[in-house]
Motif scaffolding. Structure first.
Motif, PDB file in Angstrom:
ATOM      1  N   VAL A 282       0.834  -1.205   0.000  1.00 29.63           N
ATOM      2  CA  VAL A 282       0.000   0.000   0.000  1.00 29.63           C
ATOM      3  C   VAL A 282       0.869   1.254   0.000  1.00 29.63           C
ATOM      4  O   VAL A 282       0.588   2.226  -0.720  1.00 29.63           O
ATOM      5  CB  VAL A 282      -0.958   0.002   1.211  1.00 29.63           C
ATOM      6  N   MET A 283       1.933   1.249   0.773  1.00 25.96           N
ATOM      7  CA  MET A 283       2.815   2.422   0.826  1.00 25.96           C
ATOM      8  C   MET A 283       3.492   2.653  -0.525  1.00 25.96           C
ATOM      9  O   MET A 283       3.651   3.803  -0.958  1.00 25.96           O
ATOM     10  CB  MET A 283       3.858   2.254   1.927  1.00 25.96           C
ATOM     11  N   HIS A 284       3.872   1.575  -1.212  1.00 26.84           N
ATOM     12  CA  HIS A 284       4.480   1.735  -2.539  1.00 26.84           C
ATOM     13  C   HIS A 284       3.454   2.278  -3.544  1.00 26.84           C
ATOM     14  O   HIS A 284       3.786   3.133  -4.379  1.00 26.84           O
ATOM     15  CB  HIS A 284       5.069   0.414  -3.019  1.00 26.84           C
ATOM     16  N   LEU A 336       7.810  -2.795  11.707  1.00 24.35           N
ATOM     17  CA  LEU A 336       6.906  -2.398  10.631  1.00 24.35           C
ATOM     18  C   LEU A 336       6.610  -0.902  10.688  1.00 24.35           C
ATOM     19  O   LEU A 336       6.611  -0.223   9.647  1.00 24.35           O
ATOM     20  CB  LEU A 336       5.609  -3.202  10.711  1.00 24.35           C
ATOM     21  N   ILE A 337       6.359  -0.385  11.864  1.00 27.78           N
ATOM     22  CA  ILE A 337       6.056   1.046  11.987  1.00 27.78           C
ATOM     23  C   ILE A 337       7.225   1.891  11.483  1.00 27.78           C
ATOM     24  O   ILE A 337       7.035   2.868  10.741  1.00 27.78           O
ATOM     25  CB  ILE A 337       5.719   1.399  13.448  1.00 27.78           C
ATOM     26  N   TYR A 338       8.433   1.500  11.835  1.00 25.23           N
ATOM     27  CA  TYR A 338       9.596   2.268  11.387  1.00 25.23           C
ATOM     28  C   TYR A 338       9.793   2.156   9.877  1.00 25.23           C
ATOM     29  O   TYR A 338      10.214   3.130   9.219  1.00 25.23           O
ATOM     30  CB  TYR A 338      10.861   1.828  12.136  1.00 25.23           C
ATOM     31  N   SER A 339       9.475   1.007   9.300  1.00 20.26           N
ATOM     32  CA  SER A 339       9.610   0.874   7.848  1.00 20.26           C
ATOM     33  C   SER A 339       8.536   1.684   7.135  1.00 20.26           C
ATOM     34  O   SER A 339       8.781   2.264   6.056  1.00 20.26           O
ATOM     35  CB  SER A 339       9.547  -0.593   7.430  1.00 20.26           C
ATOM     36  N   ILE A 340       7.332   1.759   7.708  1.00 21.99           N
ATOM     37  CA  ILE A 340       6.277   2.614   7.144  1.00 21.99           C
ATOM     38  C   ILE A 340       6.710   4.082   7.216  1.00 21.99           C
ATOM     39  O   ILE A 340       6.504   4.857   6.268  1.00 21.99           O
ATOM     40  CB  ILE A 340       4.939   2.396   7.882  1.00 21.99           C
ATOM     41  N   TYR A 341       7.327   4.438   8.315  1.00 22.51           N
ATOM     42  CA  TYR A 341       7.832   5.803   8.471  1.00 22.51           C
ATOM     43  C   TYR A 341       8.810   6.137   7.346  1.00 22.51           C
ATOM     44  O   TYR A 341       8.758   7.224   6.746  1.00 22.51           O
ATOM     45  CB  TYR A 341       8.500   5.937   9.838  1.00 22.51           C
ATOM     46  N   ASP A 342       9.714   5.210   7.049  1.00 28.39           N
ATOM     47  CA  ASP A 342      10.698   5.443   5.993  1.00 28.39           C
ATOM     48  C   ASP A 342      10.037   5.589   4.620  1.00 28.39           C
ATOM     49  O   ASP A 342      10.584   6.255   3.734  1.00 28.39           O
ATOM     50  CB  ASP A 342      11.713   4.296   5.945  1.00 28.39           C
ATOM     51  N   LEU A 343       8.871   4.969   4.438  1.00 27.87           N
ATOM     52  CA  LEU A 343       8.155   5.043   3.167  1.00 27.87           C
ATOM     53  C   LEU A 343       7.210   6.237   3.084  1.00 27.87           C
ATOM     54  O   LEU A 343       6.585   6.470   2.038  1.00 27.87           O
ATOM     55  CB  LEU A 343       7.378   3.751   2.926  1.00 27.87           C
ATOM     56  N   CYS A 344       7.051   6.970   4.182  1.00 26.38           N
ATOM     57  CA  CYS A 344       6.225   8.181   4.186  1.00 26.38           C
ATOM     58  C   CYS A 344       7.028   9.346   3.620  1.00 26.38           C
ATOM     59  O   CYS A 344       7.574  10.163   4.376  1.00 26.38           O
ATOM     60  CB  CYS A 344       5.718   8.505   5.585  1.00 26.38           C
TER      61      CYS A 344
END
Length: 345
Positions: A282-284, A336-344
């Motif tokens: 979803v982030m991609h 997971l939260i930190y990886s989502i942060y990196d994709l924001c």
């Protein structure tokens, strides 16, 4: 009679007098409500994560989990706003099984609705007071919403409730974002009709009152996947699904088009570790297309302290492990939260 009226419960106004909110809780909620509104209206480009246990089954382990989110939120606050998922009512497909803290404040004991109403109000209050977070809960019973309306900052309408008239009309009188899940059939028109009803002013009967509402401009989509006529799960979080949703929003005269993606349930076929992959996809998609980025406001993730789930009454109870649907464990959740942060981006 087949229905047995056990005892009269206090009305919400009476319970609020007996269990009032401290002034600091009111202040925190007001500030967080404004921040969340700004995200849904596009004034703030931060991303929302609604994260927490499938069901809030135990006050101490739920608070333990949310305390762990505090340093995480401090680290990611410039891009992400966390709303803890504290679900105190649980829909049951067959009507059998644990129905949440509202029914059973102690899952090992018999249902006690009065004790449950008090317990869920106290839990939500404690979360705000002790952690500074405001929470999300599901409105399973519309007539019970007012026991918590002064302490919640996000409300979800479940897949089995989204077509119900009373849920839609009560949602139209809320001052916080309300997410309408697609029904279990996956029919998006049902969900959009629900949003349209919630965004419009309404007049209806509620708790013995003739009620008029102003409409809720923050009513929006939650995509949770569906099930076909053969009982097979059909996800709806892929890029093509999000583009279809964008087109459908464009055909409706709705305010603040927004979607939150539920990474579990029929999107993951309840394979809880799939939530990690789904969140990344979803982030991609969001980063690839600016229209999707503007529309996709957040993710919903089921996680707890210990991964997986357990059944009630089967020997040793594992602290911080779900007693309903399986959840991600804390370590995976934090990563997971930190990886989502990196994709924001």
């Amino acid at each position: 009679m087949s229905a047995h009226f056990n005892k009269k419960l206090p009305i919400p106004a009476e319970l609020k007098v007996k269990y009032p909110l401290p002034d600091n809780v009111r202040t925190i909620k007001k500030e967080r409500d404004a921040a969340i509104r700004n995200i849904f209206t596009g004034k703030d480009d931060r991303f929302i994560l609604i994260v927490g246990p499938c069901s809030a089954d135990n006050q101490e382990s739920v608070l333990d989990y949310i305390h762990r989110l505090i340093p995480v939120q401090e680290r990611i606050g410039d891009r992400i706003l966390i709303i803890p998922r504290v679900y105190t009512n649980k829909p049951r497909t067959t009507g059998i099984g644990y129905k949440g803290m509202l029914h059973q404040p102690d899952p090992e004991k018999k249902p006690d609705l009065l004790a449950g109403i008090i317990a869920i109000r106290q839990l939500h209050t404690r979360v705000v007071e002790e952690t500074g977070f405001v929470c999300a809960d599901e409105m399973l019973y519309p007539e019970n919403f007012r026991y918590l309306d002064d302490v919640l900052s996000y409300v979800a309408i479940g897949a089995r409730s989204v077509e119900n008239q009373q849920h839609r009309l009560v949602a139209s009188g809320m001052d916080v974002p309300v997410g309408m899940k697609n029904p279990t059939s996956g029919d998006l028109s049902v969900m959009f009709n629900s949003i349209q009803a919630a965004q419009a002013p309404q007049n209806f009967l509620y708790r013995g009152w003739d009620v008029t509402t102003d409409g809720n401009d923050l009513a929006h989509v939650i995509l949770r996947g569906g099930v076909n006529k053969h009982g097979n799960c059909q996800p709806n979080y892929h890029y093509e699904d999000l583009m279809l949703l964008y087109e459908l929003y464009g055909k409706r005269d709705l305010k603040n088009p927004a979607v939150v993606i539920d990474c579990n349930h029929s999107n993951s076929n309840k394979q809880y570790r799939e939530q990690i992959r789904i969140a990344h996809e979803v982030m991609h998609s969001r980063n690839y297309n600016p229209d999707i980025k503007k529309m996709v406001k957040g993710l919903m993730i089921e996680s707890y302290i210990v991964e997986g789930n357990q059944k009630i009454g089967e020997g040793v109870h594992i602290y911080g492990k779900s007693i309903t649907d399986p959840c991600l464990g804390w370590e995976d959740t934090e990563r997971l939260i930190y990886s989502i942060y990196d994709l924001c981006k």
